[in-house]
Design a protein around this motif. Structure first.
Motif, PDB file in Angstrom:
ATOM      1  N   VAL A 217       0.862  -1.180   0.000  1.00  0.00           N
ATOM      2  CA  VAL A 217       0.000   0.000   0.000  1.00  0.00           C
ATOM      3  C   VAL A 217       0.900   1.232   0.000  1.00  0.00           C
ATOM      4  N   GLU A 218       0.594   2.183  -0.870  1.00  0.00           N
ATOM      5  CA  GLU A 218       1.441   3.376  -0.965  1.00  0.00           C
ATOM      6  C   GLU A 218       1.453   4.108   0.365  1.00  0.00           C
ATOM      7  N   LEU A 219       2.650   4.462   0.790  1.00  0.00           N
ATOM      8  CA  LEU A 219       2.875   5.004   2.125  1.00  0.00           C
ATOM      9  C   LEU A 219       2.353   6.444   2.243  1.00  0.00           C
ATOM     10  N   ASN A 220       1.864   6.756   3.437  1.00  0.00           N
ATOM     11  CA  ASN A 220       1.539   8.137   3.818  1.00  0.00           C
ATOM     12  C   ASN A 220       0.434   8.756   2.961  1.00  0.00           C
ATOM     13  N   LYS A 221      -0.498   7.937   2.533  1.00  0.00           N
ATOM     14  CA  LYS A 221      -1.662   8.417   1.810  1.00  0.00           C
ATOM     15  C   LYS A 221      -2.918   7.784   2.398  1.00  0.00           C
ATOM     16  N   LEU A 222      -4.022   8.504   2.308  1.00  0.00           N
ATOM     17  CA  LEU A 222      -5.317   7.933   2.675  1.00  0.00           C
ATOM     18  C   LEU A 222      -6.056   7.584   1.389  1.00  0.00           C
ATOM     19  N   PHE A 223      -6.594   6.364   1.352  1.00  0.00           N
ATOM     20  CA  PHE A 223      -7.371   5.895   0.215  1.00  0.00           C
ATOM     21  C   PHE A 223      -8.800   5.614   0.669  1.00  0.00           C
ATOM     22  N   ALA A 224      -9.742   5.814  -0.229  1.00  0.00           N
ATOM     23  CA  ALA A 224     -11.138   5.465   0.048  1.00  0.00           C
ATOM     24  C   ALA A 224     -11.642   4.539  -1.042  1.00  0.00           C
ATOM     25  N   LEU A 225     -12.249   3.421  -0.618  1.00  0.00           N
ATOM     26  CA  LEU A 225     -12.743   2.405  -1.541  1.00  0.00           C
ATOM     27  C   LEU A 225     -14.265   2.330  -1.498  1.00  0.00           C
ATOM     28  N   ILE A 226     -14.840   2.096  -2.660  1.00  0.00           N
ATOM     29  CA  ILE A 226     -16.245   1.710  -2.777  1.00  0.00           C
ATOM     30  C   ILE A 226     -16.325   0.654  -3.874  1.00  0.00           C
ATOM     31  N   ASP A 227     -17.011  -0.451  -3.559  1.00  0.00           N
ATOM     32  CA  ASP A 227     -17.263  -1.498  -4.567  1.00  0.00           C
ATOM     33  C   ASP A 227     -15.985  -1.990  -5.241  1.00  0.00           C
ATOM     34  N   GLY A 228     -14.912  -2.129  -4.449  1.00  0.00           N
ATOM     35  CA  GLY A 228     -13.683  -2.700  -4.971  1.00  0.00           C
ATOM     36  C   GLY A 228     -12.825  -1.756  -5.783  1.00  0.00           C
ATOM     37  N   ASN A 229     -13.112  -0.454  -5.710  1.00  0.00           N
ATOM     38  CA  ASN A 229     -12.332   0.524  -6.470  1.00  0.00           C
ATOM     39  C   ASN A 229     -11.952   1.715  -5.588  1.00  0.00           C
ATOM     40  N   ILE A 230     -10.774   2.274  -5.857  1.00  0.00           N
ATOM     41  CA  ILE A 230     -10.351   3.485  -5.170  1.00  0.00           C
ATOM     42  C   ILE A 230     -11.078   4.670  -5.793  1.00  0.00           C
ATOM     43  N   ILE A 231     -11.826   5.410  -4.984  1.00  0.00           N
ATOM     44  CA  ILE A 231     -12.525   6.575  -5.533  1.00  0.00           C
ATOM     45  C   ILE A 231     -11.902   7.898  -5.079  1.00  0.00           C
ATOM     46  N   PHE A 232     -11.206   7.881  -3.916  1.00  0.00           N
ATOM     47  CA  PHE A 232     -10.490   9.073  -3.452  1.00  0.00           C
ATOM     48  C   PHE A 232      -9.088   8.669  -3.025  1.00  0.00           C
ATOM     49  N   GLU A 233      -8.147   9.562  -3.253  1.00  0.00           N
ATOM     50  CA  GLU A 233      -6.752   9.336  -2.870  1.00  0.00           C
ATOM     51  C   GLU A 233      -6.169  10.678  -2.453  1.00  0.00           C
ATOM     52  N   SER A 234      -5.563  10.738  -1.267  1.00  0.00           N
ATOM     53  CA  SER A 234      -5.046  12.004  -0.758  1.00  0.00           C
ATOM     54  C   SER A 234      -3.660  12.310  -1.319  1.00  0.00           C
ATOM     55  N   GLU A 235      -3.211  13.523  -1.047  1.00  0.00           N
ATOM     56  CA  GLU A 235      -1.805  13.859  -1.276  1.00  0.00           C
ATOM     57  C   GLU A 235      -0.957  13.104  -0.260  1.00  0.00           C
ATOM     58  N   LYS A 236       0.309  12.951  -0.559  1.00  0.00           N
ATOM     59  CA  LYS A 236       1.216  12.225   0.324  1.00  0.00           C
ATOM     60  C   LYS A 236       1.730  13.148   1.429  1.00  0.00           C
ATOM     61  N   HIS A 237       1.635  12.696   2.676  1.00  0.00           N
ATOM     62  CA  HIS A 237       2.211  13.467   3.783  1.00  0.00           C
ATOM     63  C   HIS A 237       3.614  12.962   4.104  1.00  0.00           C
TER      64      HIS A 237
END
Length: 265
Positions: A217-237
């Motif tokens: 999993v890519e480090l230092n990012k927040l991901f949001a999933l719906i129905d098996g897909n990433i729909i939101f991805e944050s900037e990297k901290h």
């Protein structure tokens, strides 16, 4: 510390094999297990403060098909809190608008004073449960100021802000579910992996199948999933957690204290 697992898909799938592999790691994570599934839009949670491979209750559960679109699992190596059922993950709590939130955590909060006020409000005595109560307070505050329900994007942005701040000097591998979004975050290298295939989205502390497509999993990012897909991805901290000798000593001292209690019993 702990190991965490989630499955996210657009259609219900049976995942017993992955769960069996996951719970077999409990020899090194003996202080409890938990399982959360969604049934009729409600969480069904089972957990016990014993080693997963020693649990007859868990064996009984896994003897039947575990089928779902959103499934979460946890095995505990305690670093904060007693070996009791209220301290086993997943944790669940409702916000002021009656939305149910679920959280599982792999890590330790070494330095975050804002969580201290929740010590008298939680059911157990873990830093992980305090994270959930803190997040819900902030969601309630946001929605009160807005005068209505938050959108999924607003909740994602809010959680991203909270987790970035929380992850400074702390290990914060999190899986959170709010009834719409599954949130995934890791800030320690080689401690969380994912597999995306036709079945859905699998995320676990260590790869659970022989499939070579597992990736960190890519480090230092927040991901949001719906129905098996990433729909939101944050900037990297920039708050990567690196385990130091001081951290290791604090964890070792806590584990020694647990062993002393067990021996006295």
């Amino acid at each position: 510390m702990c190991e965490i697992f989630c499955f996210n898909s657009n259609t219900p799938k049976q995942i017993n094999k992955c769960l069996e592999c996951f719970y077999n790691h409990s020899e090194e994570h003996p202080h409890g297990w938990g399982l959360a599934t969604m049934q009729s839009n409600e969480f069904v949670i089972n957990k016990e403060p014993i080693k997963a491979t020693c649990s007859q209750h868990l064996k009984d559960i896994l003897s039947h098909p575990i089928i779902g679109k959103n499934v979460f699992a946890h095995i505990r190596l305690a670093t904060v809190g007693e070996i009791i059922s209220p301290n086993c993950h997943p944790f669940i709590e409702a916000d002021d608008n009656n939305r149910s939130w679920m959280l599982i955590h792999n890590g330790t909060i070494f330095d975050y004073p804002k969580l201290n006020e929740y010590k008298d409000k939680e059911n157990g005595d873990t830093d992980s449960e305090r994270i959930l109560l803190y997040i819900i307070d902030k969601v309630n505050e946001f929605e009160k100021n807005k005068g209505g329900l938050s959108t999924i994007k607003e909740r994602f942005n809010l959680l991203n802000q909270l987790i970035v701040d929380l992850s400074k000097n702390n290990k914060v591998n999190l899986m959170i579910y709010d009834g719409d979004l599954t949130y995934i975050h890791s800030n320690m290298r080689d401690s969380l992996y994912y597999l995306k295939n036709d079945e859905g989205f699998l995320v676990a502390s260590t790869p659970l199948t022989d499939d070579e497509e597992w990736k960190p999993v890519e480090l230092n990012k927040l991901f949001a999933l719906i129905d098996g897909n990433i729909i939101f991805e944050s900037e990297k901290h920039q708050n990567e957690f690196i385990l130091t000798e001081e951290h290791e000593k604090a964890i070792e001292d806590f584990l020694k204290s647990i062993n002393q209690v067990d021996n006295n019993d």
